[in-house]
Scaffold this active site. Structure first.
Site, PDB file in Angstrom:
ATOM      1  N   GLU A 236       0.815  -1.223   0.000  1.00  0.00           N
ATOM      2  CA  GLU A 236       0.000   0.000   0.000  1.00  0.00           C
ATOM      3  C   GLU A 236       0.841   1.262   0.000  1.00  0.00           C
ATOM      4  O   GLU A 236       0.490   2.267  -0.593  1.00  0.00           O
ATOM      5  CB  GLU A 236      -0.917   0.075   1.238  1.00  0.00           C
TER       6      GLU A 236
ATOM      7  N   TYR B  17       4.707  -4.807  13.084  1.00  0.00           N
ATOM      8  CA  TYR B  17       3.434  -4.211  12.673  1.00  0.00           C
ATOM      9  C   TYR B  17       2.697  -3.625  13.870  1.00  0.00           C
ATOM     10  O   TYR B  17       2.582  -4.256  14.914  1.00  0.00           O
ATOM     11  CB  TYR B  17       2.566  -5.248  11.970  1.00  0.00           C
TER      12      TYR B  17
ATOM     13  N   ASP C 281      -3.327  -7.584   8.287  1.00  0.00           N
ATOM     14  CA  ASP C 281      -4.527  -7.576   9.116  1.00  0.00           C
ATOM     15  C   ASP C 281      -5.740  -7.665   8.199  1.00  0.00           C
ATOM     16  O   ASP C 281      -5.604  -7.819   6.984  1.00  0.00           O
ATOM     17  CB  ASP C 281      -4.583  -6.326  10.008  1.00  0.00           C
TER      18      ASP C 281
ATOM     19  N   ASP D  82      -0.854  -4.888   4.193  1.00  0.00           N
ATOM     20  CA  ASP D  82      -0.661  -5.072   5.637  1.00  0.00           C
ATOM     21  C   ASP D  82      -1.256  -6.385   6.156  1.00  0.00           C
ATOM     22  O   ASP D  82      -2.285  -6.852   5.655  1.00  0.00           O
ATOM     23  CB  ASP D  82      -1.278  -3.902   6.406  1.00  0.00           C
TER      24      ASP D  82
ATOM     25  N   GLU E 133      -7.969  -5.468   7.235  1.00  0.00           N
ATOM     26  CA  GLU E 133      -8.074  -4.410   6.230  1.00  0.00           C
ATOM     27  C   GLU E 133      -7.069  -4.639   5.112  1.00  0.00           C
ATOM     28  O   GLU E 133      -7.372  -4.439   3.934  1.00  0.00           O
ATOM     29  CB  GLU E 133      -7.861  -3.032   6.867  1.00  0.00           C
TER      30      GLU E 133
ATOM     31  N   HIS F  90      -0.740 -11.765  15.307  1.00  0.00           N
ATOM     32  CA  HIS F  90       0.714 -11.717  15.229  1.00  0.00           C
ATOM     33  C   HIS F  90       1.271 -11.188  16.539  1.00  0.00           C
ATOM     34  O   HIS F  90       0.570 -11.172  17.544  1.00  0.00           O
ATOM     35  CB  HIS F  90       1.171 -10.878  14.033  1.00  0.00           C
TER      36      HIS F  90
ATOM     37  N   ARG G  50      -0.460  -2.592  14.361  1.00  0.00           N
ATOM     38  CA  ARG G  50      -1.880  -2.823  14.670  1.00  0.00           C
ATOM     39  C   ARG G  50      -2.023  -4.265  15.151  1.00  0.00           C
ATOM     40  O   ARG G  50      -2.064  -5.201  14.370  1.00  0.00           O
ATOM     41  CB  ARG G  50      -2.755  -2.569  13.439  1.00  0.00           C
TER      42      ARG G  50
END
Length: 676
Positions: free
Chosen positions: A7, A292, A85, A83, A87, A337, A294
């Site tokens: 992204e 990461y 997750d 990413d 999203e 994670h 989030r």
């Protein structure tokens, strides 16, 4: 050639340096498409046909999509590396679907940290898109779109509010409910009595064996009349206690600690963390400094723990080596994670300070030391309690001394751990000591405090509403919508915030509440695990929501607009303040019969002197209502900024410093100004 799509442009640059010439790494620059705003209620979702979405390219992404399609066509293999997750999974699916990627030509890869080893490992361990994760994220998006669009329109038509949201409105309700608790609170007076000695003080807490609560001055005077200056040392109790370090950071705890210890907003914290995850140039390489950001997991991988234990032993000593803390997984933790941690324990804050901005350094220092401390040994304290007797009234003094600093050797700056030393009275046991004075103080019980940003995030996490990726947005939304203001860094609801909450509770108390919202999060988790059908969840929700909404549009009383005290020059009706697309305006209350709108003569809000002419930089509005800052000598002078200029020039390029988000940066070269 193999194509890798991420992204972020910053992430693509970092990753490209790790992969050979066989790979081309490009960025989608975030989402490439979203729900349309057409169709019934402008939702972009055909609810009647089973919640069929109508996705359209995001405005301005046409060129990006065209370039990506060309690259996909030329590539031998496509790696979707968005990413790790839900999203990110959804973005990968949108890329797969929009770009027409064939099943045998793509793989989905996950990078939990942007380091060479982990990027290469991710490429070697691909999988396909997890469509259960995609359905879960899509369901969340549908719910937020339906509630956001339709409830917001209700609020705009019936109140002075501008928006409502599935989780946003529950968060606002927590703030409003707390304010009402504070307003309803009736303080009670109580008293304390203290014996003052040379090196310490002791407070009364019992009479014989009964606990004491002193509620009146009459009781105070009665007790004081029975006391004298002689106190018997009745008991001395000393215990060794261990004090364990806290877990490594999750998204929520990082936002909370950065708020309380560094004064950062959740939005600023996430912005800084994102940058450090995607990659920072540290001279010898560009590398992701943290994993990461989030996550709701506190887990640390063995490959990080083992070298960290070795680091602690070599740098601090074997006595400081701790243990891996474990906790039971709760229902609302995804544990996809690891916790947020440095990608290498060898990259100490001190070694990186010259490569980081001041705020980046502060956050990295906090993350690094929190992680290191979590694997260090417990601190040890000696806690002492002295009980004194004065005519059957028992007084207590407590003290605590650190006997071994343990993890505090690393984390001391972020914890209040001062010693409270009591004198050694062992030789006076069962003997008497004299007080300097016996005093009393009056106190009043206090209500619960208003929520700080950190406390509200903690409350939402505890209640199971929202997700790590949503907290920062929710905090920003309730502030930006004018529903709360900050007083002493605490949230206080505005009249509009209270009004919107009350109106929603009139009709939507069955949906806009903690229990329903938390249960919906559990349903989204079950969809992600493939255990329940997302369309059934949406259908059950919509039956309740749509019926209630229709009733609300018919029955909810409309808030009357505020009168200005002036009369309409055309029809003599009262003029009122109305809200429009671009803010408030004054108009006739007899609309639509009378369409008079008062022309406002606005004073120019001067920000600074124009750096390029004799004019002034003033606050202006674009045709779409967006605020910008431009010279009042336009069109002769076309100096303009999208963010508020400070008046200071960049030492590197002489461009103007602007206030962007929570940073002060150069409008020309992006150089970040260091805080004083």
């Amino acid at each position: 050639m193999d194509l890798v799509i991420v992204e972020s442009p910053a992430k693509s640059k970092t990753i490209e340096k790790y992969l050979g010439h066989q790979y081309k790494v490009v960025s989608s620059i975030g989402h490439i498409r979203d729900l349309a705003t057409t169709g019934k209620y402008g939702l972009g979702i055909d609810i009647d046909k089973g919640f069929i979405p109508n996705y359209v390219p995001i405005k301005g992404k046409g060129k990006v999509i065209k370039e990506l399609k060309k690259l996909v066509k030329e590539a031998d293999k496509v790696y979707l590396a968005t990413d790790p997750d839900r999203e990110g999974e959804a973005i990968s699916w949108h890329l797969y679907d929009t770009l027409g990627i064939k099943d045998n030509k793509y793989d989905r890869v996950l990078f939990y940290e942007i380091t060479k080893d982990k990027v290469l490992e991710g490429i070697k361990n691909p999988r396909k898109i997890d469509f259960n994760l995609v359905k879960s994220q899509e369901t969340r998006r549908f719910l937020d779109r339906i509630i956001g669009f339709r409830l917001s329109r209700l609020m705009q038509s019936k109140t002075n509010g501008t928006s409502a949201g599935r989780v946003q409105s529950v968060a606002l309700k927590l703030v409003v409910d707390r304010e009402r608790e504070i307003e309803a609170f009736k303080p009670e007076t109580y008293y304390s009595i203290t014996g003052v000695f040379d090196e310490f003080e002791a407070d009364v807490f019992k009479y014989k064996t009964d606990d004491l609560e002193i509620k009146s001055l009459e009781e105070v005077n009665n007790i004081l009349s029975k006391l004298d200056e002689n106190f018997k040392v009745e008991s001395i109790d000393s215990k060794n206690k261990n004090k364990a370090s806290k877990f490594p950071f999750t998204t929520s705890t990082m936002q909370q600690e950065a708020s309380t210890k560094l004064g950062f907003s959740a939005k600023k914290t996430m912005m800084l963390a994102q940058k450090m995850y995607e990659g920072i140039d540290i001279g010898v390489e560009t590398v992701g400094l943290i994993t990461y950001m989030r996550t709701d997991s506190i887990r640390l991988s063995d490959e990080f723990v083992k070298p960290t234990f070795k680091f602690i032993e070599e740098k601090l000593g074997p006595e400081y080596v701790g243990y891996v803390k474990e906790t039971k997984k709760t229902d609302n933790v995804q544990d996809a994670h690891e916790a947020i941690r440095p990608t290498s324990i060898l990259r100490t804050p001190k070694s990186l300070e010259k490569y980081l901005s001041k705020d980046e350094f502060k956050l990295y220092n906090l993350i690094y030391k929190r992680t290191l401390a979590s694997l260090m040994s417990d601190a040890k304290t000696l806690q002492t309690t002295i009980v004194l007797d004065n005519n059957d009234y028992k007084f207590k003094a407590t003290g605590s001394v650190i006997t071994f600093d343990g993890y505090l050797k690393t984390y001391q700056e972020f914890e209040d751990t001062k010693d409270n030393i009591l004198p050694d009275l062992s030789s006076k046991l069962n003997d008497y000591i004299k007080s300097l004075e016996i005093k009393y103080d009056e106190h009043q019980t206090k209500p619960k405090a208003r929520y700080t940003e950190a406390k509200l995030i903690h409350e939402m996490e505890t209640l199971g509403i929202g997700r790590p990726s949503t907290y920062a947005t929710i905090m920003s939304n309730i502030k930006d919508r004018g529903y709360v203001v900050l007083e002493d860094k605490k949230f206080k609801p505005t009249e509009i915030g209270i009004q919107v909450t009350d109106k929603l509770q009139e009709y939507f108390s069955n949906i806009i509440n903690v229990k329903y919202t938390a249960n919906m999060e559990k349903d989204l988790d079950l969809i992600a695990d493939g255990k329940i059908n997302n369309i059934e969840v949406l259908t059950d929700f919509y039956k309740i929501f749509d019926t209630t909404l229709q009733e609300a549009f018919k029955g909810m009383e409309k808030e009357k607009p505020e009168e200005t005290g002036e009369l309409c020059p055309n029809c003599n009706s009262p003029l009122v303040i109305r809200k429009g697309k671009y803010g408030e305006f004054t108009a006739c209350s007899d609309y639509p019969n009378c369409k008079y709108i008062k022309k406002e003569v606005q004073e120019e809000h001067v920000i600074i002197d124009c750096p390029n002419c004799s004019g002034k930089i003033v606050e202006k509005h674009s045709k779409k209502g967006k605020v910008f800052y431009g010279c009042n000598n336009y069109p002769k002078c076309k100096t303009a900024y999208w963010y508020e200029p400070t008046g200071e020039l960049c030492p590197k390029c002489k461009g103007m410093f602007i206030k962007k988000n929570d940073e002060v940066i150069c409008s020309e070269c992006g150089y970040q100004k260091e805080e004083n």
